[in-house]
Design a protein around this motif. Structure first.
Motif, short mmCIF file in Angstrom:
data_model
loop_
_atom_site.label_atom_id
_atom_site.label_comp_id
_atom_site.label_asym_id
_atom_site.label_seq_id
_atom_site.Cartn_x
_atom_site.Cartn_y
_atom_site.Cartn_z
N GLY A 150 0.79 -1.23 0.00
CA GLY A 150 0.00 0.00 0.00
C GLY A 150 0.82 1.27 0.00
O GLY A 150 0.55 2.19 -0.79
N LEU A 151 1.83 1.35 0.85
CA LEU A 151 2.63 2.57 0.96
C LEU A 151 3.38 2.91 -0.33
O LEU A 151 3.31 4.04 -0.80
CB LEU A 151 3.62 2.47 2.13
CG LEU A 151 3.11 2.90 3.51
CD1 LEU A 151 4.20 2.71 4.54
CD2 LEU A 151 2.67 4.35 3.50
N PRO A 152 4.10 1.93 -0.93
CA PRO A 152 4.74 2.25 -2.21
C PRO A 152 3.74 2.69 -3.28
O PRO A 152 4.03 3.59 -4.08
CB PRO A 152 5.43 0.94 -2.59
CG PRO A 152 5.66 0.25 -1.29
CD PRO A 152 4.46 0.60 -0.45
N ARG A 153 2.55 2.07 -3.27
CA ARG A 153 1.53 2.45 -4.26
C ARG A 153 1.09 3.90 -4.03
O ARG A 153 0.95 4.68 -4.98
CB ARG A 153 0.34 1.50 -4.15
CG ARG A 153 -0.69 1.65 -5.27
CD ARG A 153 -1.67 0.50 -5.29
NE ARG A 153 -2.49 0.44 -4.08
CZ ARG A 153 -2.46 -0.56 -3.21
NH1 ARG A 153 -1.66 -1.60 -3.41
NH2 ARG A 153 -3.22 -0.55 -2.14
N ASP A 154 0.90 4.26 -2.76
CA ASP A 154 0.50 5.64 -2.44
C ASP A 154 1.56 6.65 -2.87
O ASP A 154 1.23 7.81 -3.17
CB ASP A 154 0.26 5.79 -0.94
CG ASP A 154 -0.94 4.97 -0.45
OD1 ASP A 154 -1.74 4.55 -1.31
OD2 ASP A 154 -1.05 4.76 0.77
#
Length: 245
Positions: free
Chosen positions: A159-163
Motif C-alpha cells: 500500500g505505501l509504495p503504491r501511495d
C-alpha cells in the motif's frame, strides 16, 4: 503470552482432556505444558513450535524452511554476479521461535546471491506496528527493491509504495500464507509466498489428540510438504489445504 497461559489453564480447569496449542512463545509455555503432563492432559504442538520435551506430539513444519524457500525464490532471480539489489526484511516479533527460525532460513538462502539485506526490522505482527516499520524503511532506503516478511507486513508494503507512486519499484513477498497474501498474489500486488498447508496441520493435530486419547498409534511429528505459491500456480493449487472455508 499471559493471555494464552490463562486461556489454556482455564480450559484444563473446565475439564479438557487434551490441549492443542498454537504457541505464542517457543519457551514461555514450558512450565504449563509440564503441569498439564502431570495431570495426564496431553498437549499437541501445532504450527508455531514449543520447545518443551513434554509435548505429546507435533503437527508443524520448519519455519526455517519457510524462510529459506522465500529467500531461495529471490536468490534464483538475482544470482551472484547479476547485480546487487536491496531487500528489507521483516521477520516478526523478536524472540518468537518461529521468527528466529524463519529469519535464519531466509538469510541462509540469500547469502550466496546478489540479494543485499539492507534492513531487518523486528516487530509485533499487528498491522499498525508493521506499517510504521515499512514507513521507516522506505524513508531510510528509497532504493529498496524488495520487501519480505510476515503476512501483516505485506499489506503496508504494497500500500505505501503504491501511495507514493513506487509500486513498480518495490516488490513484496511473504514467508507464510494467509487469506490477504492469497488475495495479494491473485491481484499481482504480492509476488509469492510459501504455504505450509495450515488447514492440514490443524486436521493432523486433532487427529493426533484423538488417537492419543483413544490409546491408538500416532505419529510424533507430522508436517505437510512446503511449496511456493506465485502467479504461476495461484489459480490451480489446492486452496482448501491452506485457507479456511
Amino acid at each position: 503470552l499471559a493471555k494464552q497461559i490463562s486461556a489454556i489453564a482455564d480450559c484444563a480447569e473446565a475439564g479438557a482432556q487434551g490441549v492443542v496449542i498454537g504457541a505464542i512463545s517457543a519457551d514461555g509455555l514450558n512450565n504449563l505444558v509440564s503441569e498439564l503432563k502431570k495431570k495426564n492432559i496431553p498437549v499437541i504442538d501445532v504450527i508455531n513450535g514449543i520447545s518443551s520435551p513434554d509435548v505429546a506430539a507435533k503437527s508443524l513444519v520448519s519455519f526455517g524452511q519457510m524462510g529459506y524457500m522465500t529467500g531461495e525464490y529471490l536468490a534464483k532471480m538475482h544470482p551472484k554476479g547479476s547485480g546487487k539489489v536491496q531487500v528489507a526484511w521483516f521477520p516478526g516479533p523478536a524472540g518468537a521461535g518461529w521468527v528466529e527460525d524463519g529469519n535464519k532460513g531466509f538469510l541462509d538462502a540469500v547469502k550466496d546471491s546478489d540479494i543485499e539485506v539492507v534492513d531487518t526490522k523486528y516487530g509485533d505482527t499487528g498491522k499498525a506496528v508493521q506499517l510504521k516499520l515499512v514507513e521507516d524503511t522506505l524513508e531510510a532506503y528509497p532504493d529498496v527493491k524488495y520487501m519480505g516478511g510476515t503476512s501483516p507486513t505485506a499489506e503496508p508494503a504494497t500500500g505505501l509504495p503504491r501511495d507514493r507512486g513506487l509500486e513498480d519499484n518495490v516488490k513484496v513477498l511473504a514467508y507464510y500464507f494467509t487469506p490477504p497474501v492469497y488475495e495479494g498474489i491473485k491481484s499481482g500486488r504480492i509476488m509469492a509466498a510459501p504455504t505450509d498447508s495450515p488447514v492440514i496441520q490443524g486436521r493432523v493435530a486433532i487427529d493426533q489428540i484423538v488417537r492419543i486419547l483413544e490409546k491408538k498409534d500416532f505419529d510424533l511429528r507430522v508436517g505437510p510438504k512446503i511449496y511456493v505459491i506465485d502467479s504461476a500456480n495461484v489459480k490451480t493449487f489446492d486452496r482448501d489445504s491452506s485457507l479456511a472455508p
